[in-house]
Scaffold this motif. Structure first.
Motif, PDB file in Angstrom:
ATOM      1  N   ASP A  14      12.796  85.420  95.570  1.00 45.29           N
ATOM      2  CA  ASP A  14      12.939  85.412  97.143  1.00 45.29           C
ATOM      3  C   ASP A  14      13.130  86.823  97.924  1.00 45.29           C
ATOM      4  O   ASP A  14      13.827  87.088  99.050  1.00 45.29           O
ATOM      5  CB  ASP A  14      13.811  84.566  97.662  1.00 45.29           C
ATOM      6  CG  ASP A  14      15.367  84.889  97.263  1.00 45.29           C
ATOM      7  OD1 ASP A  14      15.414  85.559  96.253  1.00 45.29           O
ATOM      8  OD2 ASP A  14      16.398  84.213  97.600  1.00 45.29           O
ATOM      9  N   ARG A  15      12.745  87.835  97.150  1.00 47.43           N
ATOM     10  CA  ARG A  15      12.996  89.200  97.591  1.00 47.43           C
ATOM     11  C   ARG A  15      12.400  89.259  98.965  1.00 47.43           C
ATOM     12  O   ARG A  15      11.206  89.338  99.197  1.00 47.43           O
ATOM     13  CB  ARG A  15      12.452  90.192  96.608  1.00 47.43           C
ATOM     14  CG  ARG A  15      12.802  91.754  96.921  1.00 47.43           C
ATOM     15  CD  ARG A  15      14.453  91.733  96.479  1.00 47.43           C
ATOM     16  NE  ARG A  15      14.792  93.208  96.791  1.00 47.43           N
ATOM     17  CZ  ARG A  15      14.489  94.280  96.117  1.00 47.43           C
ATOM     18  NH1 ARG A  15      14.072  94.217  94.958  1.00 47.43           N
ATOM     19  NH2 ARG A  15      15.140  95.381  96.388  1.00 47.43           N
ATOM     20  N   LYS A  16      13.121  89.741 100.017  1.00 50.21           N
ATOM     21  CA  LYS A  16      12.598  89.958 101.384  1.00 50.21           C
ATOM     22  C   LYS A  16      13.458  91.314 101.865  1.00 50.21           C
ATOM     23  O   LYS A  16      14.249  92.014 100.888  1.00 50.21           O
ATOM     24  CB  LYS A  16      13.111  88.725 102.378  1.00 50.21           C
ATOM     25  CG  LYS A  16      12.520  87.473 101.898  1.00 50.21           C
ATOM     26  CD  LYS A  16      13.049  86.188 102.979  1.00 50.21           C
ATOM     27  CE  LYS A  16      12.662  84.975 102.419  1.00 50.21           C
ATOM     28  NZ  LYS A  16      11.118  84.834 102.640  1.00 50.21           N
ATOM     29  N   GLY A  19      17.076  91.512 101.497  1.00 49.46           N
ATOM     30  CA  GLY A  19      17.137  90.382 100.566  1.00 49.46           C
ATOM     31  C   GLY A  19      18.236  90.586  99.280  1.00 49.46           C
ATOM     32  O   GLY A  19      18.688  91.843  99.081  1.00 49.46           O
ATOM     33  N   LEU A  20      18.169  89.625  98.409  1.00 55.02           N
ATOM     34  CA  LEU A  20      18.969  89.893  97.262  1.00 55.02           C
ATOM     35  C   LEU A  20      18.707  90.770  96.326  1.00 55.02           C
ATOM     36  O   LEU A  20      17.480  90.746  96.062  1.00 55.02           O
ATOM     37  CB  LEU A  20      19.198  88.462  96.393  1.00 55.02           C
ATOM     38  CG  LEU A  20      20.211  88.414  95.265  1.00 55.02           C
ATOM     39  CD1 LEU A  20      21.528  88.591  95.810  1.00 55.02           C
ATOM     40  CD2 LEU A  20      19.816  87.206  94.374  1.00 55.02           C
ATOM     41  N   ALA A 173      22.829  94.133 100.206  1.00 54.67           N
ATOM     42  CA  ALA A 173      21.512  94.625 100.884  1.00 54.67           C
ATOM     43  C   ALA A 173      21.796  95.521 102.198  1.00 54.67           C
ATOM     44  O   ALA A 173      21.066  96.614 101.959  1.00 54.67           O
ATOM     45  CB  ALA A 173      20.665  93.368 101.069  1.00 54.67           C
ATOM     46  N   GLU A 343       9.287  90.105 105.742  1.00 46.52           N
ATOM     47  CA  GLU A 343      10.181  89.095 106.482  1.00 46.52           C
ATOM     48  C   GLU A 343      11.662  89.403 106.525  1.00 46.52           C
ATOM     49  O   GLU A 343      12.063  89.863 105.167  1.00 46.52           O
ATOM     50  CB  GLU A 343       9.984  87.737 105.757  1.00 46.52           C
ATOM     51  CG  GLU A 343       8.723  87.267 106.007  1.00 46.52           C
ATOM     52  CD  GLU A 343       8.411  86.040 105.553  1.00 46.52           C
ATOM     53  OE1 GLU A 343       9.490  85.177 105.207  1.00 46.52           O
ATOM     54  OE2 GLU A 343       7.193  85.360 105.218  1.00 46.52           O
ATOM     55  N   ASN A 345      15.665  88.825 105.767  1.00 45.25           N
ATOM     56  CA  ASN A 345      16.472  87.938 105.232  1.00 45.25           C
ATOM     57  C   ASN A 345      17.022  86.821 106.158  1.00 45.25           C
ATOM     58  O   ASN A 345      17.597  87.278 107.066  1.00 45.25           O
ATOM     59  CB  ASN A 345      17.613  88.620 104.374  1.00 45.25           C
ATOM     60  CG  ASN A 345      18.559  87.640 103.523  1.00 45.25           C
ATOM     61  OD1 ASN A 345      18.271  86.659 103.958  1.00 45.25           O
ATOM     62  ND2 ASN A 345      19.659  88.363 102.853  1.00 45.25           N
ATOM     63  N   ASP A 347      19.336  85.134 106.045  1.00 49.58           N
ATOM     64  CA  ASP A 347      20.744  85.091 106.205  1.00 49.58           C
ATOM     65  C   ASP A 347      21.187  86.201 107.241  1.00 49.58           C
ATOM     66  O   ASP A 347      22.437  86.070 107.637  1.00 49.58           O
ATOM     67  CB  ASP A 347      21.319  85.104 104.903  1.00 49.58           C
ATOM     68  CG  ASP A 347      21.404  83.855 104.011  1.00 49.58           C
ATOM     69  OD1 ASP A 347      21.141  82.727 104.689  1.00 49.58           O
ATOM     70  OD2 ASP A 347      21.130  84.017 102.885  1.00 49.58           O
ATOM     71  N   GLU A 418      27.495  86.034  97.031  1.00 45.97           N
ATOM     72  CA  GLU A 418      26.892  86.873  96.101  1.00 45.97           C
ATOM     73  C   GLU A 418      27.735  86.877  94.841  1.00 45.97           C
ATOM     74  O   GLU A 418      27.197  87.204  93.710  1.00 45.97           O
ATOM     75  CB  GLU A 418      26.755  88.269  96.692  1.00 45.97           C
ATOM     76  CG  GLU A 418      25.690  88.571  97.563  1.00 45.97           C
ATOM     77  CD  GLU A 418      25.489  89.859  98.233  1.00 45.97           C
ATOM     78  OE1 GLU A 418      26.159  90.718  97.464  1.00 45.97           O
ATOM     79  OE2 GLU A 418      24.781  90.163  99.251  1.00 45.97           O
TER      80      GLU A 418
END
Length: 471
Positions: A14-16, A19-20, A173, A343, A345, A347, A418
């Motif tokens: 889900d790397r954005k 992101g994580l 991030a 995009e 993240n 969150d 995390e």
């Protein structure tokens, strides 16, 4: 289709943007920022000590120590303490910056051109906008254009010290984004120093420095080890670089870039990472704070503070750091994300990016250095520019503190998620979500906790109620 097996080296699916991070990158980042945060607090204390000393009844002693000359004149190194701090100690700082840049290029956020495009564009806009603000301010006010580069730099250590003081724990991030901005920022600051602040060249000394760098590279490639070989060679290269007319800190950058920062089979750390781990405390804990101690000591009075906001040169520096940095980084990031269709993240939100961009307006160490180079020979104007850097950085820090505090609960929740590791295997649970056995392990953990709960209830003589169990 079966879920992919977990690995600590993969990039999460889900790397954005923001992101994580991959787990190895997150681990390295945590270690690096821990040292930078400690160094940033020392830097902050050194800056405060310099201001107190310079504005105390003992202010004359500050100037006497700062201007004291030591060193071998025969080698062209009879320098003041202030000069040694700026040209000598900061070479250690730029050596670490060179290693950081090399690592980012081969193993970090900059290794993938597509992933690197956004932070690189943000950093470039974050340097161009402050320079433009400075130029427009001085064009309108009839000031000097020589200081256009002063507000372009970001001081990551000082920024992290602010985060430590206000107690805000950013998600990894956001911290990685700030660090990547600073690394790219350092690269272009190095280029600015090399191109625009190089005096008349001594080609014999420059050739000697180049030859020394070649020897340094050959020794590295042939596997020669031992500080007793590299430290004397580094000092010779630094001295030749200083006498060549090129700013001596360039020698530190060049040697840092030569180190191998990619890991080979069986290596826990690359040579570059290992050396960075050894040298970073020296840079963050000694070199940079001493530079701050002998550079940040300027006389502060009501009149001098007022002059900062009325003189075009100093006003341009303040507006460049406070307005130019925030608008440049945020605008560059937003435009890059829009045109690359990256995009954000979910969150996080764009105000989070703006808060980090505002924090990047803290431009202490390199801004002070460029200010000294830009107005060399004009001590009064140099002190005024230093005061402007301090005030601009302080305003940026206060604004960033306000913006970050608005979202502090969100950041704390994200950071806790995390770091959650319920199965206590040393790998945060968020990195194991695609493991087909993950849910079985978690069910076993909950069942174990439920059994412990029932046993405690039995021993306490309380009636067992399975409805109250964690399961």
């Amino acid at each position: 289709m079966p879920a992919p097996a977990p690995t600590t080296d993969r990039t999460p699916t889900d790397r954005k943007f923001l992101g994580l991070l991959p787990l190895p990158e997150r681990t390295f980042l945590a270690d690096a920022l821990r040292a930078e945060t400690v160094g940033g607090v020392l830097l902050l204390l050194a800056a405060v000590a310099a201001l107190v000393w310079a504005n105390s009844p003992f202010g004359d002693s500050y100037e006497s120590v700062r201007d004291l000359h030591i060193g071998p004149a025969a080698l062209g190194l009879d320098l003041s303490i202030e000069h040694w701090a700026a040209d000598g100690l900061l070479a250690v700082f730029f050596f670490v910056a060179g290693i950081e840049l090399k690592r980012e290029l081969v193993a970090g956020e900059l290794r993938d051109p597509k992933a690197a495009a956004l932070p690189v564009i943000a950093a470039l806009c974050g340097m161009a906008a402050p320079a433009l603000v400075y130029v427009l301010t001085n064009a309108a006010g009839g000031g000097s254009m020589d200081g256009w580069a002063v507000p372009t730099a970001t001081d990551i250590a000082f920024a992290l010290a602010v985060l430590a003081v206000i107690g805000t724990s950013l998600p990894s991030a956001l911290r990685a984004f700030l660090l990547t901005l600073a690394v790219v920022d350092d690269l272009f600051a190095i280029l600015i120093i090399a191109v625009f602040f190089t005096s008349d060249l001594n080609f014999a000394a420059l050739g000697g420095a180049f030859a020394g760098l070649v020897v340094f590279w050959v020794l590295l490639r042939t596997g020669v080890r031992g500080w007793c070989v590299y430290v004397p060679l580094a000092l010779v290269v630094w001295g030749l670089m200083y006498n060549s007319g090129v700013h001596a800190t360039i020698a530190g950058v060049a040697m840092g870039l030569m180190l191998r920062c990619s890991r080979r089979d069986g290596e826990r750390h690359s040579p570059g990472e290992h050396i960075e781990h050894l040298v970073r405390p020296l840079s963050a804990g000694l070199a940079v704070p001493l530079f701050a101690l002998f550079s940040a000591g300027v006389a502060v009075t009501g009149k001098s503070i007022g002059d900062v906001f009325t003189q075009p040169v100093t006003l341009g520096v303040v507006l460049g750091l406070v307005v130019g940095k925030a608008v440049g980084i945020f605008g560059g990031t937003w435009l890059a994300a829009r045109f690359t269709k990256a995009e954000l993240n979910p969150d996080l939100a764009w105000p989070d990016v703006f808060a980090v961009a505002t924090l990047a307006g803290i431009g202490f160490t390199v801004s002070l250095l460029i200010g000294e180079l830009a107005f060399e020979g004009d001590a009064a104007l140099t002190d005024e520019v230093k005061a402007a850097v301090l005030i601009g950085s302080l305003i940026a820090a206060v604004l960033a503190t306000f913006l970050l505090k608005l979202r502090v609960r969100k950041y704390e929740a994200l950071l806790a998620e995390e770091e959650r590791d319920e199965d206590e295997d040393g790998i945060p649970d968020v990195y194991e979500q695609h493991d087909p056995e993950y849910h079985l392990r978690m069910a076993a953990i909950h069942e174990r906790k439920a059994a412990e709960h029932r046993e405690k209830a039995r021993l306490a003589g309380a009636p067992r109620d399975d409805a109250d169990s964690p399961a």
